[in-house]
Design an enzyme around this catalytic site. Structure first.
Site, PDB file in Angstrom:
ATOM      1  N   SER A 252     -25.170  -4.233  14.562  1.00  0.00           N
ATOM      2  CA  SER A 252     -24.671  -3.085  15.309  1.00  0.00           C
ATOM      3  C   SER A 252     -25.122  -1.807  14.622  1.00  0.00           C
ATOM      4  CB  SER A 252     -23.142  -3.120  15.382  1.00  0.00           C
ATOM      5  OG  SER A 252     -22.555  -2.598  14.200  1.00  0.00           O
ATOM      6  N   ASP A 253     -25.136  -0.714  15.367  1.00  0.00           N
ATOM      7  CA  ASP A 253     -25.271   0.580  14.728  1.00  0.00           C
ATOM      8  C   ASP A 253     -23.908   0.956  14.163  1.00  0.00           C
ATOM      9  OD1 ASP A 253     -26.275   3.043  13.867  1.00  0.00           O
ATOM     10  OD2 ASP A 253     -27.429   3.343  15.692  1.00  0.00           O
ATOM     11  N   PHE A 254     -23.842   2.074  13.485  1.00  0.00           N
ATOM     12  CA  PHE A 254     -22.633   2.488  12.781  1.00  0.00           C
ATOM     13  C   PHE A 254     -21.453   2.562  13.749  1.00  0.00           C
ATOM     14  CE2 PHE A 254     -19.752   5.207  10.488  1.00  0.00           C
ATOM     15  CZ  PHE A 254     -20.044   5.029   9.148  1.00  0.00           C
ATOM     16  N   THR A 255     -20.500   1.661  13.590  1.00  0.00           N
ATOM     17  CA  THR A 255     -19.301   1.523  14.436  1.00  0.00           C
ATOM     18  C   THR A 255     -19.647   1.331  15.909  1.00  0.00           C
ATOM     19  OG1 THR A 255     -18.948   3.919  14.769  1.00  0.00           O
ATOM     20  CG2 THR A 255     -17.895   2.891  12.843  1.00  0.00           C
ATOM     21  N   GLY A 256     -20.831   0.798  16.191  1.00  0.00           N
ATOM     22  CA  GLY A 256     -21.221   0.609  17.581  1.00  0.00           C
ATOM     23  C   GLY A 256     -20.297  -0.320  18.339  1.00  0.00           C
TER      24      GLY A 256
END
Length: 738
Positions: free
Chosen positions: A280-284
């Protein structure tokens, strides 16, 4: 017992070491391997690069490692701290599984190179590979084995701030540079090599197509556009060996990319055969709640995991909720095992089970001034610069005999030189334009400096001081554009022109009447008007990194000739955005470049053409194109067609010309773009030298995604250009026969 020894015992017993580990893991430990958290010890720029996160104290993070609740950490840069965290993992955790250390190494680690968009202007895959390799050498010395780059999003809207991280608007160039950067980051010796850093092409998918250029915004494009424009750079990166990828923040036709099984399972794994993992991207995954797609954290974890995201970054949702989701039957444990297997196999391929510490060299990790890397940064800087205009041959400037006024908000340092997404290189090591020019001049005192204004703020008396400096000089070098915080993530703009204080400065200095060299610093295409557009010489200098000042001086004073080409179109007005060269013809194309045509695809105020088109870039030579040859003008279905032209340097200085080949399918079952780049060659020409440049086209170059969403070619007539840019050149025609 070390993990290597236990693996050897498992092998002797006929067990696969990875399968043995998975069989012995608790659900909590499995979720831990799928959890990536920010490093508790990270430099301030790395912490500031993302929304606020709470990784916990150093000891709390160490305890999470002991308990197997985290499998990877990112954006730390201390080899000593990485070594200690790794020691905890392999000596104090139950299963002794090594940590994977990742980072955002976007355009350099300690030595900062031009931003990826700037470097794309070099039109040189070898250069991109070499700078990526240097970045990997520096980063791996700290223990980093996983890089969250390259960004391979095609970006066609200059309002979007993250275009600075990619290769621009063109698919062909984007694919070449995606492959090159993956090769550079990962190296040629295999992933287990101590200087190999696993590449992560991102963001899957179509992040660069955000509506209105607004970062994080929705994306709604056709599947054909996905397959023709946004997917190919990812496929190129995977062909080059990338084995991880990152999901995009945006939703795609209403389904967030962080919970999109069609994207990750049907296409990525099913069609493309991708065997790596998706992070995932940051907190995606957390953001699925704000999207209105998930009800709460538990639901978000379920949707993200079942949607094909193997690893959760920063939210902690997998560690917190995945075990219970398995126990409740909402997530299949076999799927969890498959994700863990992908992660562990990559750790194994990176050599972490054999030597968890092989990338940690504290003495090398602190090196900030590697001479070979600094020289590479200087080369990359000057080759990334694009000469847009050179009226009256104002450039190159002499090193003596003239006084120069250096004016503008970006003339000094240490800020605004490296550009955005610099987490580990200190600005103080970057060479300012003032220092670079003074070092090159025969008399450093011949340079008069005046800032005039800040990037977006006027300075009391600043314009008056700048005007006085211009009046006292023979020529003005005016440095304007964007500050480094004006491009990058979350830096979308509604107006891609110069900020008002800079416009006022340019107009006032231009009124003095001295010849002006306008140097543009930016992370995107800019719109120029008024005196800025009329400057005698205009140089696009982007964000060039550590050797900015020396690179600029190399070009301005003619020690090296400009050779860069625009990887993005520069529109005439912000209102043209998104603007890109390979747009569709439409059913009512303008018939001329004259204003006043009614009922045509044009704006009231302007034609829909570029101020400076994709591929444009001047040299200090004078380049002529002549004698286009397409042979008999026929390409057999399984044959090839040679297309050539004579390219000559009629000027008095040597030149590097980027000769480009474009095609247009005149009549197809799906409407085709005005032009598409299919090849380019860099040709070095001495004064008076001519060379015949030849390209070979095959049916593969003529393919497009048909109505059934499969790649096809169709017999018919094609236009072909050999050209110095996407809006000019020699035009011919040929026929593909079935």
């Amino acid at each position: 017992m070390t993990q290597a020894l236990s693996s050897a015992i498992a092998a002797d017993a006929g067990l696969d070491p990875i399968e043995d580990l998975i069989a012995r893991m608790t659900l909590e430990e499995k979720a831990g391997q799928l959890t990536v958290m920010p490093a508790a010890l990270a430099p301030a720029p790395a912490t500031a690069a993302n929304p606020e996160a709470v990784p916990g104290s150093i000891e709390e993070q160490a305890q999470a490692v002991r308990e197997g609740r985290v499998g990877a950490l990112f954006n730390g840069d201390s080899a000593t701290w990485h070594r200690e965290m790794q020691r905890v993992a392999v000596e104090e955790s139950r299963l002794k599984i090594p940590l994977l250390f990742g980072a955002d190494v976007i355009h350099g680690f300690r030595t900062i190179f031009p931003t990826p968009l700037a470097e794309a202007a070099a039109f040189d895959a070898d250069l991109a590979e070499r700078t990526a390799r240097a970045a990997a050498v520096e980063a791996t010395a700290t223990g980093i084995a996983w890089n969250f780059a390259p960004m391979v999003d095609i970006s066609r809207d200059a309002r979007w701030g993250r275009g600075v991280e990619g290769a621009g608007e063109d698919v062909f160039l984007g694919c070449l540079l995606a492959e090159a950067r993956v090769r550079g980051f990962q190296g040629a010796k295999g992933l287990a090599d101590a200087q190999s850093m696993l590449a992560t092409p991102k963001h899957l998918a179509a992040y660069g197509a955000a509506v209105s250029g607004l970062d994080y915004n929705s994306v709604d494009v056709s599947e054909r556009t996905l397959r023709e424009v946004y997917f190919p750079p990812f496929q190129a990166a995977f062909r080059a060996g990338a084995l991880s990828t990152m999901a995009a923040f945006n939703d795609l036709a209403g389904v967030p990319c962080h919970a999109n099984p069609w994207l990750t399972k049907t296409v990525l794994q099913g069609e493309w055969g991708f065997e790596g993992f998706v992070v995932s991207d940051f907190t995606g995954d957390m953001e699925l709640i704000a999207h209105g797609f998930a009800e709460d954290a538990r639901d978000a974890a379920r949707l993200a995991f079942n949607g094909g995201v193997d690893m959760s970054m920063s939210s902690g949702f997998y560690a917190e909720h995945l075990p219970d989701l398995v126990r409740s039957g909402e997530v299949d444990e076999a799927e969890v095992d498959a994700s863990v297997r992908r992660v562990l196999k990559l750790k194994q391929a990176l050599g972490l089970f054999d030597d968890p510490f092989n990338r940690m060299t504290p003495a090398l990790a602190e090196t900030t001034d590697e001479p070979a890397h600094r020289e590479l940064a200087r080369e990359a800087g000057r080759r990334s610069m694009v000469l847009l205009e050179n009226r009256g041959d104002l450039l190159p400037l002499p090193k003596s005999g003239k006084t120069i006024a250096l004016i503008g908000p970006f003339i000094d340092g240490p800020d605004h030189l490296n550009g955005p997404w610099v987490l580990f290189g200190h600005p103080k090591y970057a060479v300012s334009i003032e220092d670079g020019l003074r070092a090159a001049l025969a008399d450093p005192q011949a340079l008069k400096v005046a800032k005039g204004c800040e990037a977006e703020i006027a300075i009391d008396g600043g314009i008056d001081t700048a005007v006085q400096a211009a009046q006292a000089s023979d020529v003005v070098v005016l440095v304007v554009g964007e500050g480094e915080r004006m491009s990058g993530e979350a830096q979308s703009r509604i107006d891609i022109g110069l900020p008002a204080p800079q416009r006022a400065l340019v107009e006032a200095v231009a009124a003095v009447g001295k010849p002006i060299v306008l140097i543009l610093k930016s992370g995107r295409a800019l719109v120029l008007d008024g005196a800025a557009q009329s400057a005698e010489a205009i140089v696009c200098a982007w964000f060039l990194g550590a050797e900015t000042g020396h690179a600029v001086a190399d070009i301005l004073f003619g020690d090296h000739a400009p050779s860069g080409r625009l990887p993005v179109s520069f529109p005439r007005h912000t209102g043209q955005s998104p603007f890109y060269y390979d747009r569709k013809v439409t059913g009512r194309p303008p018939l001329s470049l004259e204003h006043g045509e009614e009922f045509k695809a044009r704006y009231r105020e302007t034609l829909n053409i570029a101020a400076w088109p994709f591929g444009h870039g001047l040299t200090y030579g004078r380049i002529d194109y002549a004698d286009l040859d397409v042979g008999d003008g026929v390409m057999a279905w399984d044959g090839a067609l040679r297309v050539s032209a004579e390219v000559s340097n009629t000027g008095a200085r040597a030149a590097d010309e980027v000769v480009q080949l474009y095609i247009h399918d005149r009549a197809a079952s799906v409407t085709r773009p005005i032009r598409q780049l299919k090849a380019f060659q860099r040709v070095a020409l001495q004064p008076g030298e001519s060379r015949r440049v030849t390209f070979t086209l095959t049916r593969k170059d003529l393919e497009f995604v048909g109505r059934d969403l499969q790649w096809i070619a169709e017999p018919g007539r094609f236009t072909v250009w050999i050209a110095p840019s996407a809006e000019t050149g020699l035009e011919g025609a040929f026929e593909l026969r079935g």
